[in-house]
Enzyme design. Structure first.
Site, PDB file in Angstrom:
ATOM      1  N   ARG A   1      14.115  -3.460  -1.027  1.00 35.24           N
ATOM      2  CA  ARG A   1      14.226  -2.759  -1.993  1.00 35.24           C
ATOM      3  C   ARG A   1      13.227  -2.167  -2.929  1.00 35.24           C
ATOM      4  O   ARG A   1      13.583  -0.978  -3.107  1.00 35.24           O
ATOM      5  CB  ARG A   1      14.924  -4.042  -3.099  1.00 35.24           C
ATOM      6  CG  ARG A   1      16.009  -3.504  -4.093  1.00 35.24           C
ATOM      7  CD  ARG A   1      16.942  -4.504  -4.636  1.00 35.24           C
ATOM      8  NE  ARG A   1      16.216  -5.514  -5.352  1.00 35.24           N
ATOM      9  CZ  ARG A   1      16.475  -6.656  -5.275  1.00 35.24           C
ATOM     10  NH1 ARG A   1      17.466  -7.213  -4.405  1.00 35.24           N
ATOM     11  NH2 ARG A   1      15.823  -7.640  -5.818  1.00 35.24           N
TER      12      ARG A   1
ATOM     13  N   ASP B   1       0.901  -0.962  -0.014  1.00 34.97           N
ATOM     14  CA  ASP B   1      -0.063  -0.056   0.006  1.00 34.97           C
ATOM     15  C   ASP B   1       0.868   1.300  -0.115  1.00 34.97           C
ATOM     16  O   ASP B   1       1.793   1.424   0.793  1.00 34.97           O
ATOM     17  CB  ASP B   1      -0.700  -0.056   1.066  1.00 34.97           C
ATOM     18  CG  ASP B   1      -1.824   1.104   1.361  1.00 34.97           C
ATOM     19  OD1 ASP B   1      -3.044   0.687   0.963  1.00 34.97           O
ATOM     20  OD2 ASP B   1      -1.354   2.118   1.292  1.00 34.97           O
TER      21      ASP B   1
ATOM     22  N   ASP C   1      -1.439   9.705 -11.394  1.00 39.01           N
ATOM     23  CA  ASP C   1      -1.401   8.624 -12.454  1.00 39.01           C
ATOM     24  C   ASP C   1       0.289   8.435 -12.667  1.00 39.01           C
ATOM     25  O   ASP C   1       0.663   7.339 -12.993  1.00 39.01           O
ATOM     26  CB  ASP C   1      -2.032   8.994 -13.685  1.00 39.01           C
ATOM     27  CG  ASP C   1      -3.665   9.015 -13.409  1.00 39.01           C
ATOM     28  OD1 ASP C   1      -3.915   8.444 -12.524  1.00 39.01           O
ATOM     29  OD2 ASP C   1      -4.331   9.588 -14.407  1.00 39.01           O
TER      30      ASP C   1
ATOM     31  N   ASP D   1      -4.322   2.744  -4.662  1.00 38.52           N
ATOM     32  CA  ASP D   1      -2.793   2.748  -4.348  1.00 38.52           C
ATOM     33  C   ASP D   1      -2.484   1.341  -3.682  1.00 38.52           C
ATOM     34  O   ASP D   1      -1.555   1.616  -2.996  1.00 38.52           O
ATOM     35  CB  ASP D   1      -2.350   3.997  -3.712  1.00 38.52           C
ATOM     36  CG  ASP D   1      -3.088   3.880  -2.386  1.00 38.52           C
ATOM     37  OD1 ASP D   1      -4.169   3.215  -2.132  1.00 38.52           O
ATOM     38  OD2 ASP D   1      -2.859   4.978  -1.533  1.00 38.52           O
TER      39      ASP D   1
ATOM     40  N   HIS E   1      -4.323  14.791 -10.337  1.00 39.74           N
ATOM     41  CA  HIS E   1      -4.304  13.303 -10.821  1.00 39.74           C
ATOM     42  C   HIS E   1      -3.431  12.930 -11.705  1.00 39.74           C
ATOM     43  O   HIS E   1      -2.927  11.907 -11.657  1.00 39.74           O
ATOM     44  CB  HIS E   1      -5.926  13.076 -11.227  1.00 39.74           C
ATOM     45  CG  HIS E   1      -6.953  13.209 -10.091  1.00 39.74           C
ATOM     46  ND1 HIS E   1      -6.817  12.058  -9.131  1.00 39.74           N
ATOM     47  CD2 HIS E   1      -7.890  14.134  -9.865  1.00 39.74           C
ATOM     48  CE1 HIS E   1      -7.760  12.267  -8.294  1.00 39.74           C
ATOM     49  NE2 HIS E   1      -8.403  13.589  -8.577  1.00 39.74           N
TER      50      HIS E   1
END
Lengths: 336, 195
Positions: free
Chosen positions: A256, A192, A209, A235, A205
């Protein structure tokens, strides 16, 4: 042939006034607008109100507006709007009227027929055109609805998230079911993004994006071809590592990914900064794993990472669930 | 052929017979879809295949099928909008006949890529007319016969129609007006809107 008879044929909505502004003759169509009360003998301005170019209350004022376009409104109901033009005639005047753009309502209100318009009048053609265009629009609208339906159906059947090119939730469910049926071992990472909402809110936005696309690229680069990377929410992402249940390897991959995602992402002269929290569940930790239980376990681990201050990776253990139940559930990362 | 025309033929089969018959037609004609879109354009052969399939399935000649389609277009409640558009052409049947010359232009005003064949009306006497359809697809005159017959009915006029052939892209319909106010006719309210 008397003037009025000529005029009734050429301009069935004209009105002839005497020098005092009284109606001497009204065309048959105009009379139809007030069928119950004969217009002849009444003062024109008491039947029809002049609105533009300027109001008038007397014949004298009316006569100053020769040859210009006038806007009227019928007094009483319906308050039909009329356009007109006036020419002086003798000591009186003739005013020719028409409905203008309100013609469709007028035809309905007064039940007019073709015979109520002069043979040269384009009203009937205009009514034809309005109906023809409505019918054509309706046909187009139906086609659009069908295409829209087909698009939705196609999207529902699709396995790809159009923004990032990753797999979508449907594809993830499909992969999970297949692997569980085949009894394969795998790890499921639930990732998340942190601070993503702030990027969306402050930079817009388009920036959001852009960030999602960059995140997708990082995850694809950090996984093998046989692994599955899916975007399962705005997300939120799920990564499935086929036959990879080595905790230290998974820990390394998670670290990583987080560190790469924390690198500032330039966008149109601005810099977007995000991070990520990850929770991982392993199929072999569960005696009878189901897609639901594994996703749920990874979710619990993810919120342990969030509680630990974000940018963390946590493996699922049953005590995390107890800890989560003991404390108030964290606010569902509204700010992240 | 314009989708509107193909769609009209489809609606004719569906409304006059049934959707099952229409599906039979699409299979018989070898179409790889089951419905026409009114606002798309199709190859002319597709229309021919469909008309031929309807004829085979219903055991009717091509001329009969086309005349039935024409009649349907004016008389079926599902295509009331079209009847209304045609009625805007004239206040009585003769007035309507005189509006046919401009029918292609009227059609284009509504849908700019809808090309109807040219039409020329000649008035031989108050009762006798001939309508020439120019460069239409073969059999268009028969569809026009159906339309004229149904429109005469709509206006309450009694007419006798005869397709007198033609040739070289022309089809001629002889029209004899026996009585212009034979029956009541159907109502036409300018301001009403076909639902």
């Amino acid at each position: 042939m008397p003037l009025d008879d000529f005029m009734d044929v050429l301009c069935p909505m004209h009105v002839r006034l005497d020098s005092t502004g009284r109606i001497v003759h009204a065309g048959p169509t105009l009379q139809k607008l007030r069928a119950d009360e004969p217009l002849v003998g009444r003062r024109f301005l008491e039947v029809i109100e002049l609105l533009r170019p300027r109001r008038a209350s007397s014949m004298g004022e009316l006569l100053t507006m020769k040859g210009v376009k006038m806007h009227f409104q019928m007094r009483g109901t319906p308050r039909t709007a009329l356009k007109g033009v006036m020419v002086p005639q003798g000591r009186g005047a003739i005013i020719n009227l028409s409905f203008g753009i309100g013609v469709i309502e007028a035809v309905r209100d007064y039940v007019l027929t073709s015979a109520d318009f002069a043979a040269t009048d384009l009203t009937v053609e205009m009514l034809y055109l309005v109906e023809a265009k409505s019918a054509a629009m309706e046909a187009s609208r139906k086609l659009n609805l069908r295409l829209q339906g087909a698009k939705i159906a196609a999207e529902e059947q699709a396995f790809t998230d159009t923004l990032t090119g990753l797999k979508n939730r449907r594809a993830m469910d499909h992969v999970l079911t297949r692997m569980l049926e085949a009894g394969q071992e795998f790890a499921l990472m639930h990732l998340d993004l942190d601070f993503f909402k702030a990027v969306n809110d402050t930079l817009g936005h388009a920036a959001g994006d852009h960030v999602l696309q960059r995140v997708a690229r990082v995850m694809v680069e950090e996984t093998r071809d046989e692994d599955t990377v899916a975007r399962v929410g705005g997300d939120e992402f799920v990564l499935i590592f086929h036959k990879q249940t080595d905790r230290s390897k998974l820990e390394e991959i998670a670290r990583r990914i987080i560190s790469r995602l924390e690198k500032p992402i330039p966008f149109e002269g601005q810099v977007c900064r995000i991070s990520a929290s990850i929770g991982t569940s392993l199929s072999l930790d569960d005696e009878r794993p189901t897609a639901e239980s594994l996703v749920n376990d990874a979710d619990v681990a993810l919120y342990a990472s969030k509680r630990a201050g974000r940018a963390c990776h946590t493996f699922y253990t049953p005590d995390l669930r107890d800890a989560q139940q003991a404390t108030t559930p964290p606010e569902r990362a509204a700010a992240c | 052929m314009h989708g509107l025309i193909n769609r009209a033929i489809q609606c004719f089969v569906r409304d006059t017979y049934s959707n099952e018959v229409w599906l039979d037609v699409t299979r018989f004609a070898g179409l790889d879809f089951t419905g026409f879109e009114a606002m798309l354009t199709y190859e002319a052969e597709v229309t021919d295949l469909v008309i031929a399939a309807i004829g085979s399935i219903l055991s009717k000649s091509r001329e009969e099928v086309l005349e039935d389609v024409g009649t349907y277009l004016v008389s079926h409640p599902n295509v009331e909008a079209l009847r209304r558009l045609l009625r805007f052409g004239g206040v009585d049947f003769v007035d309507f006949l005189h509006s046919l010359d401009e029918l292609p232009d009227r059609a284009r005003l509504a849908v700019d890529d809808l090309d109807l064949p040219g039409m020329a009306l000649r008035e031989h006497s108050h009762e006798r007319f001939s309508l020439t359809c120019i460069d239409g697809p073969p059999g268009f005159g028969h569809a026009m016969m159906g339309i004229l017959r149904a429109m005469a009915d709509d206006y309450g006029a009694l007419v006798y129609l005869e397709h007198s052939g033609g040739g070289a892209g022309r089809e001629v319909i002889e029209i004899t007006l026996i009585e212009s106010e034979f029956a009541e006719g159907r109502e036409f309210d300018l301001g009403a809107r076909a639902g």
